[in-house]
Write an enzyme that holds these catalytic residues in place. Structure first.
Site, short mmCIF file in Angstrom:
data_model
loop_
_atom_site.label_atom_id
_atom_site.label_comp_id
_atom_site.label_asym_id
_atom_site.label_seq_id
_atom_site.Cartn_x
_atom_site.Cartn_y
_atom_site.Cartn_z
NE ARG A 188 -4.05 -2.03 1.92
CZ ARG A 188 -3.96 -3.04 2.78
NH1 ARG A 188 -3.09 -3.02 3.74
NH2 ARG A 188 -4.79 -4.06 2.64
CE LYS A 200 -1.20 13.93 -13.93
NZ LYS A 200 -1.61 14.47 -15.23
CD GLU A 233 5.76 16.40 -22.32
OE1 GLU A 233 5.08 17.40 -22.03
OE2 GLU A 233 5.27 15.25 -22.43
CD GLU A 256 -4.59 16.22 -14.56
OE1 GLU A 256 -3.36 16.11 -14.68
OE2 GLU A 256 -5.39 15.60 -15.26
CG ASN A 312 -2.87 16.41 -19.00
OD1 ASN A 312 -1.97 15.59 -19.06
ND2 ASN A 312 -3.65 16.55 -17.94
CG HIS A 339 -2.03 10.52 -23.96
ND1 HIS A 339 -2.59 10.87 -22.76
CD2 HIS A 339 -0.70 10.64 -23.79
CE1 HIS A 339 -1.63 11.18 -21.89
NE2 HIS A 339 -0.48 11.06 -22.50
P1 NAD Z 1 11.77 6.33 -22.25
O1 NAD Z 1 11.69 6.12 -20.81
O2 NAD Z 1 11.28 5.25 -23.15
O3 NAD Z 1 13.28 6.69 -22.63
C1 NAD Z 1 13.60 6.94 -23.97
C2 NAD Z 1 14.75 6.03 -24.46
O4 NAD Z 1 15.99 6.54 -23.98
C3 NAD Z 1 14.66 4.61 -24.00
O5 NAD Z 1 15.15 3.78 -25.01
C4 NAD Z 1 15.64 4.60 -22.81
O6 NAD Z 1 16.14 3.32 -22.52
C5 NAD Z 1 16.72 5.51 -23.31
N1 NAD Z 1 17.51 6.21 -22.32
C6 NAD Z 1 17.11 6.72 -21.14
N2 NAD Z 1 18.10 7.45 -20.60
C7 NAD Z 1 19.16 7.38 -21.43
C8 NAD Z 1 20.44 7.94 -21.43
N3 NAD Z 1 20.83 8.79 -20.49
N4 NAD Z 1 21.28 7.63 -22.44
C9 NAD Z 1 20.87 6.81 -23.45
N5 NAD Z 1 19.65 6.29 -23.53
C10 NAD Z 1 18.79 6.57 -22.53
O7 NAD Z 1 10.97 7.64 -22.69
P2 NAD Z 1 10.85 9.10 -22.04
O8 NAD Z 1 10.69 10.01 -23.19
O9 NAD Z 1 11.89 9.36 -21.05
O10 NAD Z 1 9.47 9.02 -21.24
C11 NAD Z 1 8.24 8.82 -21.90
C12 NAD Z 1 7.26 8.26 -20.91
O11 NAD Z 1 7.08 9.19 -19.85
C13 NAD Z 1 5.90 8.02 -21.50
O12 NAD Z 1 5.43 6.76 -21.08
C14 NAD Z 1 5.04 9.11 -20.92
O13 NAD Z 1 3.70 8.73 -20.79
C15 NAD Z 1 5.69 9.31 -19.58
N6 NAD Z 1 5.44 10.62 -18.99
C16 NAD Z 1 5.03 10.67 -17.71
C17 NAD Z 1 4.80 11.87 -17.10
C18 NAD Z 1 4.40 11.92 -15.65
O14 NAD Z 1 4.03 13.00 -15.18
N7 NAD Z 1 4.49 10.83 -14.94
C19 NAD Z 1 4.99 13.06 -17.81
C20 NAD Z 1 5.43 12.98 -19.12
C21 NAD Z 1 5.66 11.75 -19.71
N1 GLY Z 2 2.58 15.43 -17.38
C1 GLY Z 2 1.38 16.00 -16.89
C2 GLY Z 2 1.34 16.09 -15.41
O1 GLY Z 2 2.28 15.73 -14.72
O2 GLY Z 2 0.35 16.53 -14.87
#
Ligand code: NAD
Ligand code: GLY
Length: 356
Positions: free
Chosen positions: A121, A143, A185, A237, A245, A252
């Protein structure tokens, strides 16, 4: 190592620091003081772990460390990966005082954070983001979650980290396409709430693409400041946070229709921002300014071919939908986003129709 910069996410007793600096790994920042119990689990993936896992160990002196490396990619942001992390926690005898550490991009961060939210939990977790996108967005704000085949991030929870440690040196190994996806972003923050930052990005995009450290540091700091402010106002939110968003309803849908992983999240958000700007009915000059900046960042500005019904079905799973009605974050002007209670339905048909 350069001097670290700290931004606080103010959430009362759940407040935490975002520490930003070059060279924080290799013992440059003591993470162990945020690990309250005797042990931690580092969740990473097959790409990031070989690059950075050994480098994080000196930051965790005195703590027992177990690890799990997930397969790489958005298509693995799934219930199966969540299960694998939970299984590893159980196998390693983790307790309520175990800390989960996410070392990687947004995919790893979202899965690890959600596992921490669910295990017994809720146990503590720490974000060590290694992509630009995760450093400016995914690691901040709590999130967490995984995708469902029918919708992005449909399964998740709000669970704030203890600390976000951003070592900007990790960006040196980040592929260019991923850097550009993160810039989407960064641009988003300018578009939704800081037109001066938007103008700064117009002037400094080349330096960012060339990974010039001062430009990257400024972009990361400003993005984190803006996100921290919005999250502090509306953690769960229920109102203003929704502006984060912007572009994501369309974005998405693109990710989902393509079967996660073809377009990167940031690429889908870039195109989604243009579509949302068009739907906003702001001046053509402002939409063009956004299009030019996104193109300068090497991001796509036209959606892939998606059938109109598929757009509507996937957007219908958006978390902003209320009383079965789509709701969009729109712009009054560059730097001024809001959640619209209505929108021009003909214009929406035109915008999604153009991609058939
Ligand atoms: P990702 O985590 O897939 O990373 C992108 C690629 O880069 C992957 O292949 C990873 O292995 C590689 N990588 C990571 N760090 C590296 C480094 N330093 N050197 C070389 N390669 C590296 O993608 P992302 O763009 O980081 O994240 C996208 C995800 O984040 C989505 O699922 C999205 O929905 C989520 N997201 C979440 C929030 C939130 O508020 N929680 C906000 C925005 C996005
Ligand atoms: N990425 C949108 C949020 O964190 O609210």
């Amino acid at each position: 190592m350069t001097a670290a910069h700290t931004i606080t996410v103010n959430l009362g007793d759940r407040s935490y620091p975002i520490v930003i600096g070059a060279g924080l790994l290799n013992g440059g920042f003591d993470l162990s003081k945020f690990v309250n119990g005797p042990d931690c689990l580092i969740v990473s993936n097959e790409i990031v772990a070989p690059l950075y896992r050994d480098r994080i160990l000196p930051n965790l002196a005195g703590k027992a460390v177990t690890t799990i490396d997930l397969p790489d990619g958005e298509s693995y942001k799934s219930v199966a990966s969540l299960q694998a992390v939970i299984d590893r926690l159980v196998e390693s005898g983790a307790n309520r005082d175990t800390t989960v550490i996410a070392l990687g991009g947004g995919v790893v961060g979202d899965i690890a954070g959600f596992a921490a939210a669910c295990y017994m939990r809720g146990v503590a977790f720490i974000q060590v983001p290694t992509t630009l996108l995760a450093q400016v967005d995914a690691s901040v704000g709590g999130k967490t979650g995984v995708n469902h085949p029918e919708g992005k991030n449909l399964i998740g929870a709000f669970h704030q980290p203890q600390v976000v440690m951003i070592d900007t040196d990790t960006l040196k190994s980040l592929p260019d396409r991923e850097l550009k996806a993160g810039l989407a972003e960064v641009i988003k923050y300018g578009v939704i709430c800081d037109v001066e930052f938007f103008a700064w990005l117009e002037d400094n995009m080349q330096a960012l693409l060339e990974k010039e450290p001062p430009a990257l540091a400024r972009a990361i700091q400003r993005s984190c400041e803006l996100k921290a402010t919005v999250v502090a106002e509306d953690e769960h939110e229920s109102g203003h946070r929704v502006i984060l968003n912007f572009g994501h309803t369309f974005g998405h849908a693109i990710e989902n229709c393509q079967g996660y992983g073809e377009w990167l999240h940031g690429e889908a958000v870039a195109t989604g921002m243009i579509m949302a700007a068009e739907l906003s009915g702001i001046g053509d000059g402002d939409v063009e300014r956004l299009r030019v900046l996104l193109q300068k960042a090497g991001l796509p500005v036209s959606p892939p071919a998606i059938d109109g019904q598929d757009w509507l079905r996937t957007m219908g799973m958006d978390k902003k939908v209320k009383q079965k009605q789509l709701r969009f974050v729109l712009l009054r002007a560059l730097g001024d986003a809001y959640l619209a209670t209505s929108y021009d339905k003909d214009k929406l048909q035109q915008i999604i129709g153009a991609s058939d």
